[in-house]
Design an enzyme around this catalytic site. Structure first.
Site, PDB file in Angstrom:
ATOM      1  N   LYS A  22       0.829  -1.205   0.000  1.00 38.64           N
ATOM      2  CA  LYS A  22       0.000   0.000   0.000  1.00 38.64           C
ATOM      3  C   LYS A  22       0.868   1.262   0.000  1.00 38.64           C
ATOM      4  O   LYS A  22       0.599   2.218  -0.746  1.00 38.64           O
ATOM      5  CB  LYS A  22      -0.930  -0.004   1.211  1.00 38.64           C
ATOM      6  CG  LYS A  22      -2.037  -1.042   1.134  1.00 38.64           C
ATOM      7  CD  LYS A  22      -2.798  -1.152   2.452  1.00 38.64           C
ATOM      8  CE  LYS A  22      -3.878  -2.216   2.381  1.00 38.64           C
ATOM      9  NZ  LYS A  22      -4.588  -2.406   3.664  1.00 38.64           N
ATOM     10  N   ASP A  66      -9.827   3.302   3.796  1.00 34.84           N
ATOM     11  CA  ASP A  66     -10.123   1.872   3.668  1.00 34.84           C
ATOM     12  C   ASP A  66     -11.619   1.620   3.478  1.00 34.84           C
ATOM     13  O   ASP A  66     -12.026   0.538   3.060  1.00 34.84           O
ATOM     14  CB  ASP A  66      -9.648   1.116   4.912  1.00 34.84           C
ATOM     15  CG  ASP A  66      -8.353   0.354   4.685  1.00 34.84           C
ATOM     16  OD1 ASP A  66      -8.027   0.077   3.501  1.00 34.84           O
ATOM     17  OD2 ASP A  66      -7.663   0.031   5.660  1.00 34.84           O
ATOM     18  N   GLN A 101      -4.079  -1.223   9.890  1.00 36.05           N
ATOM     19  CA  GLN A 101      -4.040  -2.541   9.275  1.00 36.05           C
ATOM     20  C   GLN A 101      -4.661  -3.599  10.186  1.00 36.05           C
ATOM     21  O   GLN A 101      -4.322  -3.710  11.356  1.00 36.05           O
ATOM     22  CB  GLN A 101      -2.591  -2.928   8.945  1.00 36.05           C
ATOM     23  CG  GLN A 101      -2.445  -4.277   8.250  1.00 36.05           C
ATOM     24  CD  GLN A 101      -3.135  -4.322   6.895  1.00 36.05           C
ATOM     25  OE1 GLN A 101      -3.115  -3.347   6.152  1.00 36.05           O
ATOM     26  NE2 GLN A 101      -3.738  -5.448   6.575  1.00 36.05           N
TER      27      GLN A 101
END
Length: 285
Positions: free
Chosen positions: A52, A119, A96
């Protein structure tokens, strides 16, 4: 047969984003900035975050990685989330997942400012998606939708069957595909408790496999000429990377298919980068 090339599509999207970033900077706006919080040293999480960050850097972003040990307290993590929420230089950030068991993933997710939730996991973004309002959509479903669009695969009026009902893929994918202004498809979600699962899958014009079981989808589950989207990222008995679809078995039956690797996963990180640019542009309004 069309092989839906995620790597090529991702490269194209990255170039588009890099051009957009330079346009923003030329207009006197700041360089977009993504931050990531990583707890512990899980190998999969390390790889995901690295990919990412690299994708964003390739697009000309700033990026920051904030690490914590596995024993970090939930309060400490919440304090870090609050700092990022209030940092005007950070346009979007991710925490995460998964997190250690002593930390509530839901509480952490809800603490993120939904306007920086690139996200697309915050309940406000999920809710806005469900009623068709602008929002950040979970990157994997949005990446799938982007692949379908860029390969000119029609979805309106088609029957889309999604295997899996996760909050990250299955449910948001259904929301995208069912909405009139987006997929405009007829959507069925099947899962471990679905009766006659094979028969349901054989009805699909577009079959999206997102259940996390290697080579689960076989040719006898696929209608002739169906579009096959494989979200899975698994290891088979020999340790080889594979998807949720038995690629070799299904290939002769399908009219289009995503490979693993090089399919859906390749596009996901570029969608995250796209969200960061959108957040940066909104922050300057």
């Amino acid at each position: 047969m069309i092989i839906i090339d995620g790597k090529a599509t991702a490269a194209q999207i990255k170039q588009e984003i890099a051009t957009e970033v330079e346009t923003l900077i030329s207009a006197g706006k700041k360089r977009p900035h993504l931050a990531a919080i990583l707890v512990g040293h899980d190998g999969g999480s390390e790889t995901y975050v690295k990919n990412k960050m690299l994708a964003c850097e390739a697009c000309g972003f700033k990026s920051s990685l904030i690490r914590f040990d596995t024993d970090v307290t939930e309060d400490t993590l919440l304090e870090q989330v609050a700092r990022l929420n209030n940092d005007d230089d950070v346009d979007g950030f991710i925490v995460q997942l998964p997190l250690p068991k002593h930390i509530s993933e839901q509480r952490i997710t809800e603490a993120i400012d939904f306007r920086k939730d690139v996200d697309g996991f915050h309940p406000i973004n999920v809710g806005r998606l469900s009623i068709g309002l602008p929002c950040y959509v979970s990157a994997t479903p949005k990446g799938i939708f982007e692949l379908l669009r860029r390969y000119n695969i029609p979805t309106s009026g088609k029957h889309c069957v999604i295997i899996g009902r996760s909050n990250i893929v299955g449910k948001p994918m259904a929301s995208l595909m069912i909405q009139k202004e987006l997929g405009d498809a007829t959507v069925t979600i099947v899962h471990s408790h679905t009766q006659n699962l094979k028969e349901e899958c054989r009805r699909a014009d577009i079959l999206i496999a997102a259940l996390g079981r290697p080579n689960f989808v076989t040719a006898d589950m696929v209608k002739e000429g169906a579009i096959i989207i494989d979200v899975g990222m698994n290891r088979n008995a020999e340790g080889k990377l594979c998807g949720d679809v038995d690629y070799e078995d299904v290939f002769p039956v399908a009219s289009a298919i995503t490979p693993v690797p090089g399919g859906v996963g390749a596009v996901t990180t570029t969608i995250l980068a796209k969200h960061v640019v959108e957040a940066a542009d909104k922050a300057d309004e």
